[in-house]
Scaffold this active site. Structure first.
Site, PDB file in Angstrom:
ATOM      1  CE  LYS B  99      -2.511   2.754   2.680  1.00  0.00           C
ATOM      2  NZ  LYS B  99      -3.133   3.204   3.918  1.00  0.00           N
ATOM      3  N   GLY B 160      -7.645   9.676   9.278  1.00  0.00           N
ATOM      4  CA  GLY B 160      -7.987   9.862  10.685  1.00  0.00           C
ATOM      5  C   GLY B 160      -8.989  10.966  10.961  1.00  0.00           C
ATOM      6  CB  ALA B 186      -7.891   7.951   4.399  1.00  0.00           C
ATOM      7  N   GLY B 187     -10.678   8.371   5.960  1.00  0.00           N
ATOM      8  CA  GLY B 187     -11.775   9.314   6.133  1.00  0.00           C
ATOM      9  C   GLY B 187     -13.065   8.710   6.663  1.00  0.00           C
ATOM     10  CG  ASN B 208      -5.878   1.976  11.523  1.00  0.00           C
ATOM     11  OD1 ASN B 208      -6.332   1.686  12.626  1.00  0.00           O
ATOM     12  ND2 ASN B 208      -4.601   1.887  11.287  1.00  0.00           N
ATOM     13  CB  THR B 209      -8.648   6.573  12.538  1.00  0.00           C
ATOM     14  OG1 THR B 209      -7.287   6.626  12.144  1.00  0.00           O
ATOM     15  CG2 THR B 209      -8.856   7.447  13.765  1.00  0.00           C
TER      16      THR B 209
END
Lengths: 66, 256
Positions: B99, B160, B186-187, B208-209
């Site tokens: 990635k 994040g 992301a986001g 993830n976050t």
């Protein structure tokens, strides 16, 4: 022999090869990658690749990340 | 019928991909990953602490036989660093998957797409399966495809941030413009964001976050699992078109 491993100076290493260095540091060789003076050392070469005085070694592994 | 995502011959059973950063400990990581139902997790490449070495490793908790390990180049701001981390990751791991991140700005963590394109081209030639983290820019997505990327990973919003899919129209255009799988990276802040991405027709979502940062990451992992499945099903089912006025669901015929 003096080595720099992951930015830390090891004054008296007896490791002649990458494999011996990993043994000395008690690092399991399976899931790491090793770089000596910016060149990646293949796992198959760990026991034959000779380390020299002043070498800069990086040993990395996988950590949590996104 | 199987609806698995295939990238360069690698079959992904889950369309939810999960990051392993920011968890309280490895045990929580393991539980969240399990609850998400994923079969692919991202990891970062970092120095082993040789002075104070903890005996535990992430891969003691996330079994590489059970999960596909997708290393990232997070934290790399130059092409050279991204190449270096990619090559180390390949040596440490068992696959050619990477990635690819080349970050251009510390505050937003937006990608440096110029560097990303260069690194993609080089790594693809070296046999890597390159999954570049990119902007929601259709033209760049096309360029990455031409440079040899195996999929494109446009951001929904800054890493994040939890802002969701800020430009669904661009994501839609990316889906039209490239033939590669499109994975929103992301986001994603909550379940509905993941569903939106999948309803647009994206092939997968990486979170993830949005999971690790939730009050209860394990419950959120399960929520994201259902959200991605729901969004995918809705996309395939084909939604109704939006209309300004009502159309009755019950028949007029037979009324008193």
């Amino acid at each position: 022999m003096r080595l720099t491993v992951n930015g830390e100076i090891i004054e008296k290493s007896n490791a002649g090869t990458v494999m011996e260095l990993l043994d000395e540091l008690q690092i399991e060789p399976l899931q790491v990658a090793v770089e000596v003076n910016l060149s990646i050392i293949r796992k198959a070469d760990y026991s034959t690749f000779r380390l020299n005085d002043g070498d800069k070694v990086e040993i990395v592994k996988f950590v949590g990340g996104g | 019928m199987d609806d698995n995502l295939i990238i360069r011959g690698i079959e992904f059973k889950s369309r939810l991909w999960v990051g392993t950063g920011k968890y309280k400990d490895f045990e929580e990581t393991r539980k969240a990953v399990e609850a998400s139902g994923t079969d692919v997790v991202t990891v970062a490449v970092r120095r082993i602490n040789i002075i104070d070495r903890k005996s535990e490793n992430l891969l003691d908790y996330i079994d590489p036989k059970k999960y596909k390990i997708l290393p990232n180049t997070a934290g790399c701001y130059t092409v050279e660093d991204a190449l270096r981390y990619s090559r180390l990751a390949r040596e440490a791991g068992i696959s050619d998957l990477i990635k690819l991140e080349v970050i251009g700005d510390e505050k937003t963590l937006f990608p440096d797409t110029w560097g990303l394109l260069k690194a993609t081209e080089i790594l693809a030639k070296e046999g890597f399966i390159v999954l570049p983290y990119t902007n929601d820019d259709p033209v760049m997505a096309k360029r990455l495809e031409d440079a040899g990327a195996a999929a494109v990973m446009p951001l929904g919003a800054p890493i994040g941030s939890g802002l969701g899919i800020r430009n669904p129209y661009n994501i839609k255009i990316i889906l039209e413009i490239v033939k590669l799988p499109v994975i929103v990276d992301a986001g994603v802040g909550t379940a509905s964001d993941a569903t939106v991405a999948m309803e647009l027709g994206c092939d997968a979502v990486l979170i993830n976050t949005g999971i690790a940062g939730a009050k209860d990451p394990i419950a959120m992992a399960e929520a994201m699992k259902h959200a991605v499945i729901a969004g995918r099903l809705a996309y395939k089912a084909g939604r109704i078109s939006k209309k300004l006025y009502a159309t009755a669901s019950s028949p007029i015929e037979g009324m008193l």
